[in-house]
Motif scaffolding. Structure first.
Motif: not given
Length: 81
Positions: A26-29, A60-74
């Protein structure tokens, strides 16, 4: 909507907001619209405070959804996990 109905809806949203994430089916909207349907006038001060907390949690949830996920460490071997 009666005082009791508003309290029930707020309690339901408080329960749900503890469980949802930006990746849910279910979307945050939907939850933003649901929160927006509650009357802003004729609320008791405690109800206004509870709605403010719900709004902050949803923001806070909406902002976290807009933040791109961090790249995993090599890995040290130079490969990706």
């Amino acid at each position: 909507m009666s005082y009791q109905d508003i309290d029930k809806e707020i309690a339901h949203l408080e329960h749900i907001f503890k469980l949802i994430s930006a990746n849910d089916r279910i979307p945050l909207s939907y939850w933003r619209n649901r929160l927006g349907t509650l009357p802003k006038t004729s609320l008791m001060p405690i109800q206004r405070a509870r709605l403010a907390r719900l709004d902050a949690a949803l923001r806070s949830l909406e902002q976290s959804a807009q933040t791109p996920a961090a790249m995993p460490r090599m890995r040290s071997t130079g490969t990706w996990p």
